[in-house]
Design a protein around this motif. Sequence first.
Motif, PDB file in Angstrom:
ATOM      1  N   ALA A   5      10.818  11.838  20.735  1.00 48.41           N
ATOM      2  CA  ALA A   5      10.471  10.548  20.110  1.00 48.41           C
ATOM      3  C   ALA A   5       9.678   9.746  21.133  1.00 48.41           C
ATOM      4  N   GLY A   6       9.102   8.657  20.690  1.00 49.47           N
ATOM      5  CA  GLY A   6       8.263   7.847  21.570  1.00 49.47           C
ATOM      6  C   GLY A   6       9.061   6.871  22.401  1.00 49.47           C
ATOM      7  N   GLY A   7       9.778   7.386  23.382  1.00 50.25           N
ATOM      8  CA  GLY A   7      10.670   6.546  24.181  1.00 50.25           C
ATOM      9  C   GLY A   7       9.966   5.484  24.997  1.00 50.25           C
ATOM     10  N   ALA A   8       8.720   5.719  25.368  1.00 42.33           N
ATOM     11  CA  ALA A   8       8.014   4.728  26.194  1.00 42.33           C
ATOM     12  C   ALA A   8       7.784   3.431  25.436  1.00 42.33           C
ATOM     13  N   ASP A   9       7.739   3.510  24.125  1.00 42.77           N
ATOM     14  CA  ASP A   9       7.560   2.295  23.327  1.00 42.77           C
ATOM     15  C   ASP A   9       8.891   1.651  22.951  1.00 42.77           C
ATOM     16  N   GLY A  10       9.979   2.305  23.241  1.00 47.38           N
ATOM     17  CA  GLY A  10      11.291   1.720  22.951  1.00 47.38           C
ATOM     18  C   GLY A  10      11.699   1.831  21.499  1.00 47.38           C
ATOM     19  N   TRP A  11      11.008   1.119  20.626  1.00 50.09           N
ATOM     20  CA  TRP A  11      11.446   1.056  19.231  1.00 50.09           C
ATOM     21  C   TRP A  11      11.513   2.406  18.523  1.00 50.09           C
ATOM     22  N   PRO A  12      10.656   3.392  18.858  1.00 46.57           N
ATOM     23  CA  PRO A  12      10.813   4.675  18.147  1.00 46.57           C
ATOM     24  C   PRO A  12      12.186   5.322  18.366  1.00 46.57           C
ATOM     25  N   ILE A  13      12.841   4.928  19.440  1.00 53.98           N
ATOM     26  CA  ILE A  13      14.171   5.500  19.673  1.00 53.98           C
ATOM     27  C   ILE A  13      15.153   5.027  18.608  1.00 53.98           C
ATOM     28  N   PHE A  14      15.167   3.730  18.349  1.00 57.93           N
ATOM     29  CA  PHE A  14      16.146   3.292  17.336  1.00 57.93           C
ATOM     30  C   PHE A  14      15.648   3.523  15.914  1.00 57.93           C
ATOM     31  N   VAL A  15      14.342   3.504  15.726  1.00 56.96           N
ATOM     32  CA  VAL A  15      13.838   3.839  14.387  1.00 56.96           C
ATOM     33  C   VAL A  15      14.178   5.299  14.064  1.00 56.96           C
ATOM     34  N   TYR A  39      -7.106   5.082  -4.157  1.00 54.68           N
ATOM     35  CA  TYR A  39      -5.761   4.881  -3.624  1.00 54.68           C
ATOM     36  C   TYR A  39      -5.043   6.209  -3.420  1.00 54.68           C
ATOM     37  N   ASN A  40      -5.231   7.123  -4.371  1.00 56.71           N
ATOM     38  CA  ASN A  40      -4.579   8.432  -4.241  1.00 56.71           C
ATOM     39  C   ASN A  40      -5.050   9.136  -2.967  1.00 56.71           C
ATOM     40  N   ASP A  41      -6.344   9.030  -2.704  1.00 55.93           N
ATOM     41  CA  ASP A  41      -6.883   9.630  -1.482  1.00 55.93           C
ATOM     42  C   ASP A  41      -6.278   8.956  -0.248  1.00 55.93           C
ATOM     43  N   PHE A  42      -6.178   7.639  -0.301  1.00 59.81           N
ATOM     44  CA  PHE A  42      -5.593   6.893   0.802  1.00 59.81           C
ATOM     45  C   PHE A  42      -4.152   7.341   1.060  1.00 59.81           C
ATOM     46  N   ALA A  43      -3.364   7.379  -0.009  1.00 55.33           N
ATOM     47  CA  ALA A  43      -1.949   7.723   0.143  1.00 55.33           C
ATOM     48  C   ALA A  43      -1.785   9.125   0.716  1.00 55.33           C
ATOM     49  N   ASN A  44      -2.632  10.032   0.271  1.00 49.67           N
ATOM     50  CA  ASN A  44      -2.533  11.407   0.774  1.00 49.67           C
ATOM     51  C   ASN A  44      -3.008  11.533   2.213  1.00 49.67           C
ATOM     52  N   THR A  45      -3.929  10.666   2.600  1.00 46.13           N
ATOM     53  CA  THR A  45      -4.406  10.700   3.985  1.00 46.13           C
ATOM     54  C   THR A  45      -3.383  10.087   4.920  1.00 46.13           C
ATOM     55  N   VAL A  46      -2.849   8.955   4.510  1.00 41.63           N
ATOM     56  CA  VAL A  46      -1.946   8.201   5.377  1.00 41.63           C
ATOM     57  C   VAL A  46      -0.502   8.665   5.221  1.00 41.63           C
ATOM     58  N   ASN A  47      -0.249   9.378   4.143  1.00 48.15           N
ATOM     59  CA  ASN A  47       1.094   9.873   3.846  1.00 48.15           C
ATOM     60  C   ASN A  47       2.088   8.768   3.559  1.00 48.15           C
ATOM     61  N   PHE A  48       1.605   7.766   2.845  1.00 47.20           N
ATOM     62  CA  PHE A  48       2.527   6.781   2.285  1.00 47.20           C
ATOM     63  C   PHE A  48       3.072   7.340   0.979  1.00 47.20           C
ATOM     64  N   THR A  71      11.377  10.484  12.949  1.00 49.93           N
ATOM     65  CA  THR A  71      10.381   9.402  12.932  1.00 49.93           C
ATOM     66  C   THR A  71       9.978   9.137  11.492  1.00 49.93           C
ATOM     67  N   GLY A  72       9.060   8.227  11.320  1.00 50.80           N
ATOM     68  CA  GLY A  72       8.629   7.875   9.977  1.00 50.80           C
ATOM     69  C   GLY A  72       7.751   8.931   9.354  1.00 50.80           C
ATOM     70  N   LEU A  99       0.795  -1.234   0.000  1.00 50.72           N
ATOM     71  CA  LEU A  99       0.000   0.000   0.000  1.00 50.72           C
ATOM     72  C   LEU A  99       0.817   1.269   0.000  1.00 50.72           C
ATOM     73  N   GLY A 100       2.123   1.140   0.176  1.00 47.69           N
ATOM     74  CA  GLY A 100       2.908   2.361   0.129  1.00 47.69           C
ATOM     75  C   GLY A 100       4.275   2.186   0.739  1.00 47.69           C
ATOM     76  N   ARG A 101       5.154   3.056   0.311  1.00 50.49           N
ATOM     77  CA  ARG A 101       6.485   3.086   0.910  1.00 50.49           C
ATOM     78  C   ARG A 101       6.466   4.128   2.019  1.00 50.49           C
ATOM     79  N   VAL A 102       7.294   3.893   2.985  1.00 46.53           N
ATOM     80  CA  VAL A 102       7.481   4.925   3.994  1.00 46.53           C
ATOM     81  C   VAL A 102       8.976   5.088   4.236  1.00 46.53           C
ATOM     82  N   SER A 103       9.325   6.272   4.608  1.00 48.43           N
ATOM     83  CA  SER A 103      10.698   6.522   5.017  1.00 48.43           C
ATOM     84  C   SER A 103      10.708   6.792   6.507  1.00 48.43           C
ATOM     85  N   TYR A 104      11.660   6.190   7.178  1.00 44.17           N
ATOM     86  CA  TYR A 104      11.817   6.480   8.608  1.00 44.17           C
ATOM     87  C   TYR A 104      13.226   6.987   8.868  1.00 44.17           C
ATOM     88  N   SER A 105      13.887   7.404   7.816  1.00 45.55           N
ATOM     89  CA  SER A 105      15.249   7.893   8.000  1.00 45.55           C
ATOM     90  C   SER A 105      15.272   9.411   8.063  1.00 45.55           C
TER      91      SER A 105
END
Lengths: 307, 472
Positions: free
Chosen positions: B229-239, B385-394, B312-313, B183-189
């Motif tokens: 960042a979302g430190g309470a969840d742990g993973w957002p720190i390394f992502v 799909y275009n509406d979806f991508a623009n809403t979700v930002n994929f 974050t992503g 459904l889409g690419r995302v960047s988390y870098s």
Amino acid sequence: MTAQQRTLFGAGRRRFIPWLLLAPGVGFYLVMAVGPSIATAFYSFTDATGLRGLPINWVGFDNYNEFAFEGARSRDNLDAVQRTLLFMVLVTVLQFGVGLLMAILVNQRLKGSLVFRTLFFVPVILGAVVQGLMWKLFLRPGGGPMDTIYGWLGLESQFLAGPSAFYWVVLVQIWANAGFTMVVFLAGMQTIPAELNEAAAVDGATGWQLFKNVTWPQLTPAVNTNFLLNIIGSLQAWMLFLVLTGFTNSTKVLGYVVYAEGFGQQGTSSFRQGYAAAASIVLFLLVLVLGMAANFVVTRRERKYLG
Amino acid sequence: MLLLAVLALVAAACGSDASTDDADGDAGSTDTEATESASDDSSSSDDGDTDTAEAAAGLEGTLRVMIHQNPPMVEWVESFNADFEAANPGVTIDLSVIDAADLPTANQTRLSAGDVDVTTVTVTGFANPVQPYMTDVEPPYWQQLIDAGLLMDLSGQDFVGNYDDAAIAEGGSYDGGVYSLNLGRVSYSGMFVNLDLLGEVGVDVPTTWGELVAACDTVKGAGYECMTAGGADGWPIFVGAYGLLGSLYPDQEGLVEGLWTGEAAWNDEQGQKLFERYEVYANEMLEDQAAGLGHDAAIERYKAGDVAFAPTGNWQAGVMEPAADSDLTPAEFEWTYIPFPGSDNAADNQILFGKYDQGWAVAEGTPVEDLAMAYLAAFSDPDTYNDFANTVNFLPTQPTATLDNTLGRAVAPLLQEGAFTVGYEQWFIGPAGAGQWANAGQGALWFYNGDFADAAEAADQAQADFEAGLGG
């Protein structure tokens, strides 16, 4: 069969009635407890994934070998075992003490003791997720209640995100279960005949002497029950770790390893329920050995005090 | 209890065939004779709403759909489902929303039990395939699901052609079949940048690591926070630090291969630099308050406006700039999204690393196959799909879709230059027996949690744990 047993179970066809009445319970126990336990032992020698459609292959002791001896993974597992044991010791000792103290307090004929009895027990009924959520909010760095208290004292901590996370989980585990320990002690205290305390008091016994020589020996069944329950409960605890600390290498206990390996929670890893079954058998053996050792100790203690 | 839990699942999976072919099962059934591809005859409203859920002839039944928690996406899917149900009066969508971390477990159990029809099979595309240079490793769970015959091959469905070839090949294909509709690419870098705040303190958008360090000093000196960042969840720190890793190792796949072949090491010169910067990021750049924030809460906190950066992503752009009909409130400052400037070389900081995000998959043997296909066809309609991508930002995986928002404008130049690359952790598989510190992609969290206080020690430990799996 003795005459007493014949009397108990009746004669003729009636003697089967007790067995028929027991059958549903025994059947339920066999199906829901014994059967799965035996099957878990079986699966620990396979590469089961838990997915319908994939073959299950016999791998012998490979899972156990990997758990205990392969690479740095075995070191991590040993760390988890050590952490589990440390958790057990801390929780058993502290929860035992806190529960006993609470029981002594609410057993006094003081105004409001019933209210406190209820308050102390409330955490027990909340469940790990609610308990975890409450404490995550309470221990929130950056303005949470405990952070504010720390601030007043000039202290800083990351709480559940820092190196002290393990000990905070110990605290929450005790908070969550001390109420149950208290209830068991309380039940024991209320079975002690008042005459014993009164007689000792007439003989001039102090409060400490009353506790040491009357209450404590008479509490033996409750002490032993709490001792065993605390050991077993703390060895099996893992949900609070998941809820409170989540993905953190330094707080993994054995129960969490079982969950993570069996249900694909190790980042990008696979479903490895055969390996998880092996880890759970290790946990089972740990509980069994320590439970039996503890049972041996408390049984001797019970004989000593109660004959 | 643990024994019981494990056993119950194994037993459920290995027990009787519990066929899901039975259309009379409690999952609902469909009498559909034929399903028409909605992609050919869809319509779209002027506001781009999701009313393209065109009716397919005679559809009825209950479709059990599972997605993961992502507020803008959940809102959109709920709206899409309502439109789909309205267009198909005999259809009910039973939507389950679960935490992303629970997806493996939920797919494992529900697919094995025949308890879901359309599911988000992963949130990482078909990542971590076993490579020829890897030995004695377990296949990723998506591959296990396919090998177990639990996912349906979507090859030949018309709607598959709506997606670009790379997305189909890299994000959902395996062994000659198409098992997931990505459904889409995302960047988390990358990281969100509060342009108003930087302007107020007189700092330009940083393009190198040195500039970022200096910017943080200035921001904090002015009484603001540098990063959250979302430190309470742990993973957002390394992502949040994946961009740092990416800028120091532009060839992410090559890094993984290098680790396996011995041509790269976590404790070589570049690795040491990585860990030193992890330490700065975790201990100096992130605000203390981050430890109390979950992933979703962190971006809401960032919207308060007193933090300069949020690594974050890009999916969080949907929270920064929600759709017009969303309940979410937009950030009230000007912002952009840039690659994390972790390298001293500005050119290395112009690459967006990321992943293929979630993909729809259909359960093999679903009793409502036609309904499932109609659902995916309706979703795959280009306007929808275009509406979806623009809403979700994929970042879109349909070639006709474009992001028409702040994120799209920020990343468009980078994407035009082909600067999107599948990231390191989508390639990384540790060898069997590797220790828990072998995946240094998570190194930032180790400092954040206080597991290590010294960069060199952490780097050595990471390399030792990786080599332990190689028999080193």
